[in-house]
Design a protein around this motif. Structure first.
Motif, PDB file in Angstrom:
ATOM      1  N   ARG A 196       0.845  -1.205   0.000  1.00  0.00           N
ATOM      2  CA  ARG A 196       0.000   0.000   0.000  1.00  0.00           C
ATOM      3  C   ARG A 196       0.877   1.251   0.000  1.00  0.00           C
ATOM      4  NH1 ARG A 196      -5.949  -0.903   0.829  1.00  0.00           N
ATOM      5  NH2 ARG A 196      -5.990  -3.133   1.171  1.00  0.00           N
ATOM      6  N   ASP A 197       0.200   2.365  -0.144  1.00  0.00           N
ATOM      7  CA  ASP A 197       0.900   3.638  -0.089  1.00  0.00           C
ATOM      8  C   ASP A 197       0.138   4.550   0.876  1.00  0.00           C
ATOM      9  OD1 ASP A 197       2.633   5.658  -0.664  1.00  0.00           O
ATOM     10  OD2 ASP A 197       1.615   6.272  -2.509  1.00  0.00           O
ATOM     11  N   MET A 198      -0.016   4.081   2.102  1.00  0.00           N
ATOM     12  CA  MET A 198      -0.809   4.838   3.071  1.00  0.00           C
ATOM     13  C   MET A 198      -0.106   6.151   3.396  1.00  0.00           C
ATOM     14  SD  MET A 198      -2.080   1.927   5.780  1.00  0.00           S
ATOM     15  CE  MET A 198      -0.452   1.385   6.276  1.00  0.00           C
ATOM     16  N   VAL A 199      -0.896   7.188   3.611  1.00  0.00           N
ATOM     17  CA  VAL A 199      -0.345   8.468   4.075  1.00  0.00           C
ATOM     18  C   VAL A 199      -0.067   8.304   5.564  1.00  0.00           C
ATOM     19  CG1 VAL A 199      -0.846  10.917   4.422  1.00  0.00           C
ATOM     20  CG2 VAL A 199      -1.684   9.747   2.368  1.00  0.00           C
ATOM     21  N   LEU A 200       1.144   8.683   5.983  1.00  0.00           N
ATOM     22  CA  LEU A 200       1.539   8.420   7.373  1.00  0.00           C
ATOM     23  C   LEU A 200       1.609   9.693   8.200  1.00  0.00           C
ATOM     24  CD1 LEU A 200       4.479   5.928   6.653  1.00  0.00           C
ATOM     25  CD2 LEU A 200       2.037   5.407   6.903  1.00  0.00           C
ATOM     26  N   TRP A 201       1.066   9.623   9.402  1.00  0.00           N
ATOM     27  CA  TRP A 201       1.274  10.693  10.390  1.00  0.00           C
ATOM     28  C   TRP A 201       2.693  10.545  10.920  1.00  0.00           C
ATOM     29  CZ3 TRP A 201      -0.791  15.061  12.179  1.00  0.00           C
ATOM     30  CH2 TRP A 201      -0.339  15.550  13.411  1.00  0.00           C
ATOM     31  N   ASP A 202       3.349  11.654  11.188  1.00  0.00           N
ATOM     32  CA  ASP A 202       4.770  11.634  11.554  1.00  0.00           C
ATOM     33  C   ASP A 202       4.974  11.449  13.066  1.00  0.00           C
ATOM     34  OD1 ASP A 202       7.483  11.848  11.445  1.00  0.00           O
ATOM     35  OD2 ASP A 202       7.513  14.023  11.181  1.00  0.00           O
ATOM     36  N   GLY A 203       4.577  10.314  13.603  1.00  0.00           N
ATOM     37  CA  GLY A 203       4.766  10.055  15.031  1.00  0.00           C
ATOM     38  C   GLY A 203       5.656   8.840  15.243  1.00  0.00           C
ATOM     39  N   ALA A 204       6.195   8.717  16.447  1.00  0.00           N
ATOM     40  CA  ALA A 204       7.070   7.569  16.727  1.00  0.00           C
ATOM     41  C   ALA A 204       7.130   7.312  18.228  1.00  0.00           C
ATOM     42  CB  ALA A 204       8.462   7.827  16.190  1.00  0.00           C
ATOM     43  N   CYS A 205       7.542   6.091  18.557  1.00  0.00           N
ATOM     44  CA  CYS A 205       7.736   5.702  19.960  1.00  0.00           C
ATOM     45  C   CYS A 205       9.176   5.978  20.344  1.00  0.00           C
ATOM     46  CB  CYS A 205       7.421   4.216  20.112  1.00  0.00           C
ATOM     47  SG  CYS A 205       8.204   3.469  21.544  1.00  0.00           S
ATOM     48  N   MET A 206       9.368   6.700  21.439  1.00  0.00           N
ATOM     49  CA  MET A 206      10.727   7.088  21.827  1.00  0.00           C
ATOM     50  C   MET A 206      11.579   5.876  22.228  1.00  0.00           C
ATOM     51  SD  MET A 206      10.140   8.719  25.560  1.00  0.00           S
ATOM     52  CE  MET A 206       9.809   7.666  26.966  1.00  0.00           C
ATOM     53  N   VAL A 207      10.927   4.796  22.622  1.00  0.00           N
ATOM     54  CA  VAL A 207      11.684   3.598  23.012  1.00  0.00           C
ATOM     55  C   VAL A 207      12.177   2.867  21.763  1.00  0.00           C
ATOM     56  CG1 VAL A 207      11.535   1.357  24.198  1.00  0.00           C
ATOM     57  CG2 VAL A 207      10.347   3.350  25.135  1.00  0.00           C
ATOM     58  N   HIS A 208      11.261   2.632  20.839  1.00  0.00           N
ATOM     59  CA  HIS A 208      11.625   1.837  19.661  1.00  0.00           C
ATOM     60  C   HIS A 208      12.476   2.609  18.661  1.00  0.00           C
ATOM     61  CE1 HIS A 208       8.458  -0.718  21.373  1.00  0.00           C
ATOM     62  NE2 HIS A 208       9.196  -1.688  20.870  1.00  0.00           N
ATOM     63  N   GLU A 209      12.489   3.940  18.764  1.00  0.00           N
ATOM     64  CA  GLU A 209      13.334   4.734  17.858  1.00  0.00           C
ATOM     65  C   GLU A 209      14.763   4.848  18.387  1.00  0.00           C
ATOM     66  OE1 GLU A 209      11.424   7.556  14.725  1.00  0.00           O
ATOM     67  OE2 GLU A 209      11.935   8.574  16.560  1.00  0.00           O
ATOM     68  N   LYS A 210      14.967   4.391  19.606  1.00  0.00           N
ATOM     69  CA  LYS A 210      16.264   4.629  20.262  1.00  0.00           C
ATOM     70  C   LYS A 210      17.285   3.518  20.042  1.00  0.00           C
ATOM     71  CE  LYS A 210      15.812   5.409  24.689  1.00  0.00           C
ATOM     72  NZ  LYS A 210      15.629   5.903  26.047  1.00  0.00           N
ATOM     73  N   TYR A 211      16.881   2.465  19.330  1.00  0.00           N
ATOM     74  CA  TYR A 211      17.831   1.360  19.201  1.00  0.00           C
ATOM     75  C   TYR A 211      19.002   1.733  18.315  1.00  0.00           C
ATOM     76  CZ  TYR A 211      14.690  -1.536  21.760  1.00  0.00           C
ATOM     77  OH  TYR A 211      13.913  -2.036  22.776  1.00  0.00           O
ATOM     78  N   SER A 212      20.161   1.231  18.690  1.00  0.00           N
ATOM     79  CA  SER A 212      21.376   1.516  17.944  1.00  0.00           C
ATOM     80  C   SER A 212      21.654   0.358  16.996  1.00  0.00           C
ATOM     81  CB  SER A 212      22.537   1.703  18.927  1.00  0.00           C
ATOM     82  OG  SER A 212      23.745   1.474  18.276  1.00  0.00           O
ATOM     83  N   LEU A 213      21.581   0.650  15.693  1.00  0.00           N
ATOM     84  CA  LEU A 213      21.874  -0.381  14.695  1.00  0.00           C
ATOM     85  C   LEU A 213      23.302  -0.893  14.889  1.00  0.00           C
ATOM     86  CD1 LEU A 213      21.023  -1.933  12.173  1.00  0.00           C
ATOM     87  CD2 LEU A 213      21.850  -0.020  10.797  1.00  0.00           C
ATOM     88  N   GLU A 214      24.189   0.044  15.171  1.00  0.00           N
ATOM     89  CA  GLU A 214      25.601  -0.314  15.347  1.00  0.00           C
ATOM     90  C   GLU A 214      25.774  -1.318  16.506  1.00  0.00           C
ATOM     91  OE1 GLU A 214      27.842   3.258  15.938  1.00  0.00           O
ATOM     92  OE2 GLU A 214      29.657   2.083  16.351  1.00  0.00           O
ATOM     93  N   LYS A 215      25.105  -1.026  17.624  1.00  0.00           N
ATOM     94  CA  LYS A 215      25.235  -1.925  18.784  1.00  0.00           C
ATOM     95  C   LYS A 215      24.561  -3.275  18.522  1.00  0.00           C
ATOM     96  CE  LYS A 215      25.596   1.652  22.355  1.00  0.00           C
ATOM     97  NZ  LYS A 215      24.971   2.257  23.536  1.00  0.00           N
ATOM     98  N   ILE A 216      23.460  -3.250  17.772  1.00  0.00           N
ATOM     99  CA  ILE A 216      22.777  -4.515  17.443  1.00  0.00           C
ATOM    100  C   ILE A 216      23.693  -5.373  16.564  1.00  0.00           C
ATOM    101  CG2 ILE A 216      20.832  -5.535  16.152  1.00  0.00           C
ATOM    102  CD1 ILE A 216      19.151  -3.101  17.124  1.00  0.00           C
ATOM    103  N   LEU A 217      24.323  -4.728  15.576  1.00  0.00           N
ATOM    104  CA  LEU A 217      25.207  -5.497  14.673  1.00  0.00           C
ATOM    105  C   LEU A 217      26.436  -6.007  15.431  1.00  0.00           C
ATOM    106  CD1 LEU A 217      24.922  -3.332  11.422  1.00  0.00           C
ATOM    107  CD2 LEU A 217      23.853  -5.555  11.916  1.00  0.00           C
ATOM    108  N   LYS A 218      26.891  -5.229  16.397  1.00  0.00           N
ATOM    109  CA  LYS A 218      28.045  -5.671  17.215  1.00  0.00           C
ATOM    110  C   LYS A 218      27.635  -6.918  18.021  1.00  0.00           C
ATOM    111  CE  LYS A 218      31.382  -3.751  20.506  1.00  0.00           C
ATOM    112  NZ  LYS A 218      30.948  -4.085  21.855  1.00  0.00           N
ATOM    113  N   LEU A 219      26.435  -6.871  18.598  1.00  0.00           N
ATOM    114  CA  LEU A 219      25.935  -8.027  19.359  1.00  0.00           C
ATOM    115  C   LEU A 219      25.821  -9.255  18.458  1.00  0.00           C
ATOM    116  CD1 LEU A 219      23.005  -6.678  21.600  1.00  0.00           C
ATOM    117  CD2 LEU A 219      25.111  -7.779  22.380  1.00  0.00           C
ATOM    118  N   LYS A 220      25.374  -9.031  17.242  1.00  0.00           N
ATOM    119  CA  LYS A 220      25.216 -10.141  16.293  1.00  0.00           C
ATOM    120  C   LYS A 220      26.588 -10.748  15.955  1.00  0.00           C
ATOM    121  CE  LYS A 220      23.156 -12.523  12.914  1.00  0.00           C
ATOM    122  NZ  LYS A 220      22.229 -13.605  13.101  1.00  0.00           N
ATOM    123  N   LYS A 221      27.580  -9.874  15.842  1.00  0.00           N
ATOM    124  CA  LYS A 221      28.931 -10.343  15.529  1.00  0.00           C
ATOM    125  C   LYS A 221      29.479 -11.195  16.692  1.00  0.00           C
ATOM    126  CE  LYS A 221      32.917  -8.390  13.236  1.00  0.00           C
ATOM    127  NZ  LYS A 221      33.726  -7.190  13.084  1.00  0.00           N
TER     128      LYS A 221
END
Ligand code: SF4
Length: 331
Positions: free
Chosen positions: A180-205
């Protein structure tokens, strides 16, 4: 200071508690005496999950709230969840241990701004994620949770233009899986937006055999590296059913309590946020719920959640529509 003033100022009844009381026993006694039911979200602390009559995600909690025969609903979660319980049970008393247990995502969509946004798209139907205020629900055609969002979106004809609010990350994810191409309201959860991709990839390594599992409220770069994406309930089921042994869990850390109870032999690694040295990511609002506040709330039946009749009537329709669709699809 009288109780109303204390509640307005502090959000909860900040009263002294006898140190000799066994709070767990007292809560059980009060619950029985008052015919109260305690509904707890997976993101509250483990001790509170254990004393809840039902622990679940937003969909499960809404379904329980719709079917309870208790006189009082005590909601251990955040404000919008207690509002949903009140909307579904206008004649019951709904109490919440701390009125300040809000939600950054719900707060990201104020009613007047959202109404103006909606007015720009008169042909669109509005699907709102349950993590929004009662006021936003009154402006919505149907509500969804992360458990049923895809099914709710697919319940509309392909040519029906849609607005999705308030979480742009979940909306983006649902756009990607439904085409779909739904129109999105610009909101977000402060918890789920805070994850560090770098730290996740380090954990995976460091744990090459681990599976990365993430909630769809996370940002796209995190979702792109995830091996499994799902609601809190879907994440719990996935860990139980997977033959993997180690999981990097990218959602609020409260879920680890139930996940480790269900899977004592598996290794669960909480994904860290990007802005601290802490190993896990907590929702500060969810963690405003404490055993002491729960006891005071049950004893005094305060703070109580109030909504006006118009809010209840208008917000009930899109919630009931969601519950109907979910029931038909066995969700
Ligand atoms: S985890 Fe995010 S969406 Fe959930 S209650 Fe906390 S701030 Fe709101």
């Amino acid at each position: 200071m009288d109780q109303t003033t204390i509640l307005e100022k502090e959000g909860f009844l900040n009263l002294p508690i006898d140190k000799n009381l066994n709070l767990i026993e007292e809560i059980k006694r009060l619950k029985k005496e008052k015919n109260a039911v305690i509904l707890g979200h997976f993101y509250i602390t483990g001790d509170l999950q254990d004393i809840s009559d039902y622990t679940g995600d937003s969909l499960g909690l809404a379904q329980k709230a719709a079917n309870t025969d208790a006189d009082i609903i005590v909601f251990l979660g955040v404000h919008f969840m207690a509002e949903t319980a009140k909307i579904l049970n206008p004649n019951k008393k709904v109490i919440i241990p701390d009125l300040k247990a809000s939600c950054s995502l719900a707060e990201s969509a104020p009613k007047d701004k959202f109404a103006a946004f909606k007015a720009q798209y008169p042909d669109h139907k509005v699907i709102s994620y349950i993590n929004c205020t009662a006021d936003i629900k009154t402006l919505s055609d149907v509500i969804c949770t992360s458990s049923n969002a895809e099914a709710i979106v697919n319940s509309f004809p392909k040519d029906q233009p849609l607005i999705f609010a308030p979480d742009k990350n979940l909306g983006n994810y649902i756009n990607s899986v439904t085409g779909r191409d739904m129109v999105l309201w610009d909101g977000a959860c402060m918890v789920h937006e805070k994850y560090s991709l770098e730290k996740i990839l380090k954990l995976k390594k460091e744990n090459p055999g681990a599976s990365i599992i993430a909630h769809p409220e996370c940002e796209k770069p995190v979702l792109l590296v995830a091996d499994f994406i799902g609601s809190t309930t879907a994440l719990l089921k996935h860990v139980e059913n997977s033959d993997k042994q180690t999981f990097i869990v990218v959602t609020e850390s409260g879920i680890l309590h139930q996940m480790s109870k269900n899977n004592p032999d598996k290794t669960l690694i909480p994904a860290p946020p990007n802005d601290s040295t802490c190993a896990c990511n907590d929702c500060a609002y969810m963690k405003l719920n404490t055993m002491e506040k729960l006891f005071l709330c049950l004893e005094h039946e305060q703070p109580e959640l109030h909504l006006n009749q118009e809010q209840i009537e208008k917000a009930k329709k899109p919630i009931e529509k969601m519950l109907d669709i979910s029931a038909k699809l066995n969700l």
